[in-house]
Design a protein around this motif. Structure first.
Motif, PDB file in Angstrom:
ATOM      1  N   ARG A 205       0.859  -1.187   0.000  1.00 47.17           N
ATOM      2  CA  ARG A 205       0.000   0.000   0.000  1.00 47.17           C
ATOM      3  C   ARG A 205       0.897   1.240   0.000  1.00 47.17           C
ATOM      4  O   ARG A 205       1.720   1.425   0.908  1.00 47.17           O
ATOM      5  N   ILE A 206       0.743   2.082  -1.016  1.00 52.05           N
ATOM      6  CA  ILE A 206       1.614   3.243  -1.205  1.00 52.05           C
ATOM      7  C   ILE A 206       0.862   4.506  -0.808  1.00 52.05           C
ATOM      8  O   ILE A 206      -0.205   4.798  -1.342  1.00 52.05           O
ATOM      9  N   PHE A 207       1.412   5.257   0.123  1.00 53.07           N
ATOM     10  CA  PHE A 207       0.799   6.498   0.594  1.00 53.07           C
ATOM     11  C   PHE A 207       1.553   7.674  -0.029  1.00 53.07           C
ATOM     12  O   PHE A 207       2.746   7.858   0.218  1.00 53.07           O
ATOM     13  N   SER A 208       0.862   8.472  -0.828  1.00 53.65           N
ATOM     14  CA  SER A 208       1.520   9.542  -1.556  1.00 53.65           C
ATOM     15  C   SER A 208       0.644  10.782  -1.581  1.00 53.65           C
ATOM     16  O   SER A 208      -0.529  10.727  -1.234  1.00 53.65           O
ATOM     17  N   HIS A 209       1.240  11.901  -1.966  1.00 53.00           N
ATOM     18  CA  HIS A 209       0.436  13.102  -2.186  1.00 53.00           C
ATOM     19  C   HIS A 209       0.883  13.775  -3.467  1.00 53.00           C
ATOM     20  O   HIS A 209       2.073  13.876  -3.763  1.00 53.00           O
ATOM     21  N   ILE A 234      -2.747   5.322  -2.455  1.00 48.94           N
ATOM     22  CA  ILE A 234      -3.610   6.209  -1.667  1.00 48.94           C
ATOM     23  C   ILE A 234      -3.008   7.610  -1.688  1.00 48.94           C
ATOM     24  O   ILE A 234      -1.846   7.805  -1.321  1.00 48.94           O
ATOM     25  N   GLU A 235      -3.787   8.593  -2.133  1.00 49.02           N
ATOM     26  CA  GLU A 235      -3.326   9.967  -2.198  1.00 49.02           C
ATOM     27  C   GLU A 235      -3.974  10.794  -1.096  1.00 49.02           C
ATOM     28  O   GLU A 235      -5.112  10.531  -0.703  1.00 49.02           O
ATOM     29  N   PHE A 236      -3.246  11.804  -0.626  1.00 46.25           N
ATOM     30  CA  PHE A 236      -3.777  12.644   0.446  1.00 46.25           C
ATOM     31  C   PHE A 236      -3.170  14.033   0.344  1.00 46.25           C
ATOM     32  O   PHE A 236      -2.168  14.250  -0.343  1.00 46.25           O
ATOM     33  N   ASP A 237      -3.771  14.975   1.024  1.00 37.78           N
ATOM     34  CA  ASP A 237      -3.301  16.356   1.079  1.00 37.78           C
ATOM     35  C   ASP A 237      -2.245  16.467   2.173  1.00 37.78           C
ATOM     36  O   ASP A 237      -2.535  16.228   3.348  1.00 37.78           O
ATOM     37  N   PRO A 238      -0.992  16.828   1.831  1.00 37.20           N
ATOM     38  CA  PRO A 238       0.065  16.888   2.843  1.00 37.20           C
ATOM     39  C   PRO A 238      -0.133  17.987   3.877  1.00 37.20           C
ATOM     40  O   PRO A 238       0.508  17.977   4.919  1.00 37.20           O
ATOM     41  N   TYR A 239      -1.037  18.943   3.606  1.00 40.33           N
ATOM     42  CA  TYR A 239      -1.227  20.057   4.530  1.00 40.33           C
ATOM     43  C   TYR A 239      -2.474  19.896   5.399  1.00 40.33           C
ATOM     44  O   TYR A 239      -2.871  20.805   6.104  1.00 40.33           O
ATOM     45  N   ALA A 240      -3.078  18.730   5.323  1.00 43.09           N
ATOM     46  CA  ALA A 240      -4.240  18.432   6.162  1.00 43.09           C
ATOM     47  C   ALA A 240      -3.977  17.134   6.912  1.00 43.09           C
ATOM     48  O   ALA A 240      -3.050  16.395   6.602  1.00 43.09           O
ATOM     49  N   ALA A 241      -4.789  16.875   7.922  1.00 47.76           N
ATOM     50  CA  ALA A 241      -4.653  15.627   8.661  1.00 47.76           C
ATOM     51  C   ALA A 241      -4.887  14.452   7.711  1.00 47.76           C
ATOM     52  O   ALA A 241      -5.826  14.493   6.902  1.00 47.76           O
ATOM     53  N   PRO A 242      -4.039  13.423   7.763  1.00 48.95           N
ATOM     54  CA  PRO A 242      -4.221  12.282   6.863  1.00 48.95           C
ATOM     55  C   PRO A 242      -5.604  11.668   7.021  1.00 48.95           C
ATOM     56  O   PRO A 242      -6.110  11.555   8.141  1.00 48.95           O
ATOM     57  N   PRO A 243      -6.255  11.291   5.931  1.00 46.26           N
ATOM     58  CA  PRO A 243      -7.579  10.664   6.028  1.00 46.26           C
ATOM     59  C   PRO A 243      -7.474   9.304   6.695  1.00 46.26           C
ATOM     60  O   PRO A 243      -6.389   8.732   6.794  1.00 46.26           O
ATOM     61  N   PRO A 244      -8.595   8.765   7.168  1.00 43.32           N
ATOM     62  CA  PRO A 244      -8.558   7.468   7.858  1.00 43.32           C
ATOM     63  C   PRO A 244      -7.879   6.377   7.047  1.00 43.32           C
ATOM     64  O   PRO A 244      -7.136   5.563   7.600  1.00 43.32           O
ATOM     65  N   GLU A 245      -8.109   6.364   5.731  1.00 49.65           N
ATOM     66  CA  GLU A 245      -7.511   5.297   4.934  1.00 49.65           C
ATOM     67  C   GLU A 245      -5.997   5.411   4.852  1.00 49.65           C
ATOM     68  O   GLU A 245      -5.305   4.430   4.583  1.00 49.65           O
ATOM     69  N   ALA A 246      -5.460   6.620   5.097  1.00 43.10           N
ATOM     70  CA  ALA A 246      -4.011   6.793   5.086  1.00 43.10           C
ATOM     71  C   ALA A 246      -3.378   6.325   6.393  1.00 43.10           C
ATOM     72  O   ALA A 246      -2.164   6.336   6.521  1.00 43.10           O
ATOM     73  N   CYS A 247      -4.186   5.963   7.347  1.00 43.61           N
ATOM     74  CA  CYS A 247      -3.680   5.481   8.633  1.00 43.61           C
ATOM     75  C   CYS A 247      -4.039   4.011   8.859  1.00 43.61           C
ATOM     76  O   CYS A 247      -3.848   3.483   9.950  1.00 43.61           O
TER      77      CYS A 247
END
Length: 353
Positions: A205-209, A234-247
């Motif tokens: 599982r790759i966590f990236s932004h 899984i993509e996420f915004d680096p300037y916001a709290a990671p979404p549940p799926e990123a954890c």
């Protein structure tokens, strides 16, 4: 302007040039074979060969029939020919606290390297939103080169056209004005793949932004890993709290690859709070950038990262080169990263104390 044909192999040529600049391919050393280059950059043999011929024509490489292709002319990719005369360098860094940012280590490398050259540093601690057009234009009138330490190009919209710029841990070239110094995504992907293969992991599982050099690293690793197993992106915004799926690191059979040490640490802290365990000791976890080795309050983590002190020295050298050679092209310089296994037992003892 490059022709459409050259655009096809531009990434390959840019990568080889960066390896020569950084010293990974020193004078007289062989470059990867044509077959290896085709695999790395998804090119046909003919297209890759045209890229090599271009570099031969530019006196960067030479073909030795029966032996391979070798680095030819180091003087074309060396540092500044002579020290700049009182070069004024504006150095930008986001955080002034050395305990909270890896770029503080890079800054020390910049400062140490500057002692061997006739230059003056003007250090400014500024966040992305403080670097507007008017401010940067003003700084450019007072300095010979602008040096950015940190992932500024995720939100930086503008760079002055009147002065050369260099970005450590940046990716955008800003129409060829900005040289970049960063971790080699290809060697990091190879090291990461070896890590997960040793652990007999099938799916990672790759966590990236998006919008940064980190995203490029995630994509390069995904393309490589898909030869060995499956991957989830899984993509996420680096300037916001990671979404549940990123954890979500609950499946012990999966591998977890974080392009950002900050997000990896966020997940590790949450895991320790919830279970009392060490994430790196109980899951197949790997992060990029090496932050867990530098920031004392970060959770232990298996990580791949460059020597940030050395990276700072390289960034200063590129800054001086751009000033000493007016009109010279910006370059992309890749640094080889090292794998560092975490010491979870030592970290646990430290926390208990």
């Amino acid at each position: 302007m490059r022709t459409p044909e050259k655009l096809i192999f531009h990434d390959m040529v840019e990568y080889l040039e960066s390896m020569i600049v950084s010293g990974k391919y020193p004078p007289g050393s062989p470059i990867p074979t044509l077959r290896e280059l085709c695999r790395m950059f998804h090119l046909s043999t003919g297209t890759a060969a045209r890229g090599i011929r271009l570099m031969v024509d530019n006196n960067l490489l030479e073909v030795r029939h029966g032996s391979g292709t070798f680095v030819r002319r180091p003087e074309n990719v060396s540092g500044p020919e002579q020290d700049a005369a009182e070069t004024r360098i504006a150095v930008f860094m986001i955080n002034s606290d050395p305990s909270e940012h890896y770029c503080a280590h890079a800054l020390r490398g910049v400062q140490e390297a500057s002692r061997h050259h006739n230059c003056r540093l003007y250090i400014r601690f500024r966040n992305h939103h403080e670097l507007g057009r008017a401010f940067l234009d003003e700084v450019a009138t007072e300095n010979d080169v602008l040096l950015f330490l940190g992932d500024y190009d995720t939100r930086l919209k503008y760079l002055p056209k009147t002065r050369p710029c260099v970005g450590l841990e940046m990716h955008a070239s800003y129409d060829g004005r900005n040289s970049t110094v960063t971790l080699d995504p290809f060697s990091a992907a190879e090291t990461a793949a070896a890590f997960f293969r040793r652990r007999k992991v099938e799916t990672v599982r790759i966590f990236s932004h998006p919008g940064s050099i980190h995203h490029t690293r995630g994509i390069v690793f995904r393309e490589l890993w898909n030869r060995y197993g499956g991957s989830e992106f899984i993509e996420f915004d680096p300037y916001a709290a990671p979404p549940p799926e990123a954890c979500d690191v609950e499946d012990s059979a999966l591998g977890y690859f974080f392009v950002s040490g900050t997000v990896a640490n966020h997940c590790a802290v949450r895991y320790r709070e919830r279970t009392g365990g060490c994430l790196a000791a109980e899951r197949h976890i790997l992060s990029l950038d090496g932050k867990s080795r530098l920031i004392h309050f970060y959770e232990p983590m298996n990580t791949i990262g460059p020597d940030w002190y050395e990276a700072g020295a390289v960034a200063l050298g590129e800054s001086l080169r751009r000033v000493a050679q007016p009109g010279s092209a910006a370059r992309r310089i890749y640094l080889t990263g090292q794998f560092h296994a975490c010491n979870a037992r030592k970290r646990k003892s430290t926390l208990e104390e």
